[in-house]
Design an enzyme around this catalytic site. Structure first.
Site, PDB file in Angstrom:
ATOM      1  N   GLY A   4      52.810-128.378  38.035  1.00  0.00           N
ATOM      2  CA  GLY A   4      54.341-128.613  37.678  1.00  0.00           C
ATOM      3  C   GLY A   4      54.909-128.174  36.402  1.00  0.00           C
ATOM      4  CB  ALA A   5      57.688-126.283  35.265  1.00  0.00           C
ATOM      5  N   GLY A   6      57.076-128.976  34.181  1.00  0.00           N
ATOM      6  CA  GLY A   6      57.216-129.833  33.254  1.00  0.00           C
ATOM      7  C   GLY A   6      55.934-130.746  32.609  1.00  0.00           C
ATOM      8  CB  CYS A  10      57.071-127.653  45.306  1.00  0.00           C
ATOM      9  SG  CYS A  10      55.596-127.410  44.553  1.00  0.00           S
ATOM     10  CG  ASP A  38      57.431-123.246  38.177  1.00  0.00           C
ATOM     11  OD1 ASP A  38      57.847-123.636  39.449  1.00  0.00           O
ATOM     12  OD2 ASP A  38      56.497-123.823  37.623  1.00  0.00           O
ATOM     13  CG  ASN A  67      60.965-124.226  42.599  1.00  0.00           C
ATOM     14  OD1 ASN A  67      59.783-124.858  41.719  1.00  0.00           O
ATOM     15  ND2 ASN A  67      60.777-124.909  43.799  1.00  0.00           N
ATOM     16  CE  LYS A  68      54.177-124.043  44.203  1.00  0.00           C
ATOM     17  NZ  LYS A  68      53.044-123.183  43.759  1.00  0.00           N
ATOM     18  CE  LYS A 107      60.468-127.957  34.132  1.00  0.00           C
ATOM     19  NZ  LYS A 107      60.900-128.791  35.057  1.00  0.00           N
ATOM     20  NE  ARG A 132      49.655-122.262  37.805  1.00  0.00           N
ATOM     21  CZ  ARG A 132      50.341-122.753  38.580  1.00  0.00           C
ATOM     22  NH1 ARG A 132      50.408-124.253  38.383  1.00  0.00           N
ATOM     23  NH2 ARG A 132      50.554-122.298  39.791  1.00  0.00           N
TER      24      ARG A 132
END
Ligand code: RUB
Length: 318
Positions: free
Chosen positions: A17-19, A125, A194, A204-205, A230, A59
């Site tokens: 998860g980006a955060g 997600c 993301d 995003n996902k 983001k 990543r």
């Protein structure tokens, strides 16, 4: 958590998860700065840059990662002593973590304003920012129902339904391919991000773009919940964001794939949703149309024309 353990946890998606990735990276840089014994400033800088590179390489897609690293490491060159440099890293890291948590709380309130009493919401997600909006709507007493996708191949949807269940939110769990079958019953779809391009496109996902397309066709509102970190400053210069592709074995076990020599599994982890399929982006500084992304990058990430000039100068070899 030590630096190599954090890097490994991000790479192997134990932290995801980006955060969360961004906050974990900031915390790892802070702890690394605290643990470094070197009394030599240049050496300290080399070690910190090495740590930043290690985290950055874990990543490739979530822009929150390089943005967090930049937020922690900025101003380091403005001092000359190790102790000042160490203090800057610690202060910046703690400020980033705190502002990231605060951003999610603000997004929750603004996102909840988009959710009406009786709404049925689709989410995809496991986005902390998107879920915060849904949970806040419930906390405000709105009667809501959620449809949550499975999210193959990592099944992040299971994390989502656990969270929704713990908040006593009535939830339907569906396979990813069932989205179009249910989209006409939805009042809105909400997902995280993301990365947000300067032109408002959102990464995003994988599967988010199919949801957005279905939502667009069904005239269902598509909302993205995304903290300002983001947003991807370098896309202002036309840079592309790499979509991570993970091993095929995450989708099809090797023992099956090995018997199918003509089959190659593709496993892109994220996809790009064009801005035209997104109604709103909820950030901690306001609810914006995706077309307003450049102002977020300029006003909140401090990306200005002088940085472009610096890059062009380097490009010309001046
Ligand atoms: C996670 C994902 C999330 C965004 C936003 O992918 O796509 O929607 O990262 O999440 P993965 P958040 O599981 O591959 O990391 O709102 O929590 O930052």
């Amino acid at each position: 958590m030590s630096l190599p353990i954090t890097a490994d946890a991000i790479r192997s998606m134990k932290i995801r998860g980006a955060g969360r990735i961004a906050r974990a990276a900031a915390a790892a840089l802070r702890d690394h700065a605290m643990a470094l014994r070197s009394q030599d400033y240049d050496n300290f800088l080399i070690e910190m840059n090495r740590a930043a590179d290690l985290l950055n390489a874990t990543r490739p897609t979530a822009v929150s990662l390089p943005n967090a690293i930049h937020a922690v490491m900025r101003d380091l060159k403005s001092v000359t002593g190790v102790e000042d440099a160490r203090r800057i890293v610690i202060t910046n890291a703690e400020a980033f973590i705190e502002s990231s948590e605060m951003a999610v709380r603000r997004i929750a309130v603004m996102g909840a304003n988009q959710i009406g009493d009786g709404d049925c919401i689709l989410t995809h997600c496991n986005s902390e920012a998107a879920l915060a909006c849904i949970i806040e709507a419930k906390r405000q007493g709105k009667e809501i129902e959620v449809f949550a996708t499975e999210v193959r191949p990592w099944n992040q949807g299971r994390l989502t339904i656990e969270v929704l269940n713990s908040h006593e939110i009535p939830t339907h769990y569906i396979v990813d391919s069932a989205v179009r079958a249910f989209i006409n019953d939805m009042d809105l779809a909400i997902a995280g991000a993301d990365a947000v391009y300067a032109n408002g496109d959102v990464i995003n996902k994988i599967g988010t773009s199919q949801i957005a397309l279905s939502a667009h066709e069904a005239r269902t509102k598509m909302i993205i919940a995304a903290e300002t970190y983001k947003f991807a400053p370098r896309t202002m210069m036309g840079e592309e964001i790499r979509i991570e592709e993970r091993p095929g074995s995450e989708v099809l076990p090797d023992e099956i794939a090995d018997k199918l020599p003509y089959v190659r599994v593709r496993n892109p982890v994220f996809d790009l949703t064009p801005a035209e399929y997104i109604d709103l982006i909820v950030t901690e500084v306001g609810v914006i149309p995706p077309q307003a992304a450049p102002s977020i990058i300029r006003d909140h990430l401090g990306w200005n024309i002088s940085m472009f000039e610096e890059i062009f100068r380097i490009g010309r070899g001046d």
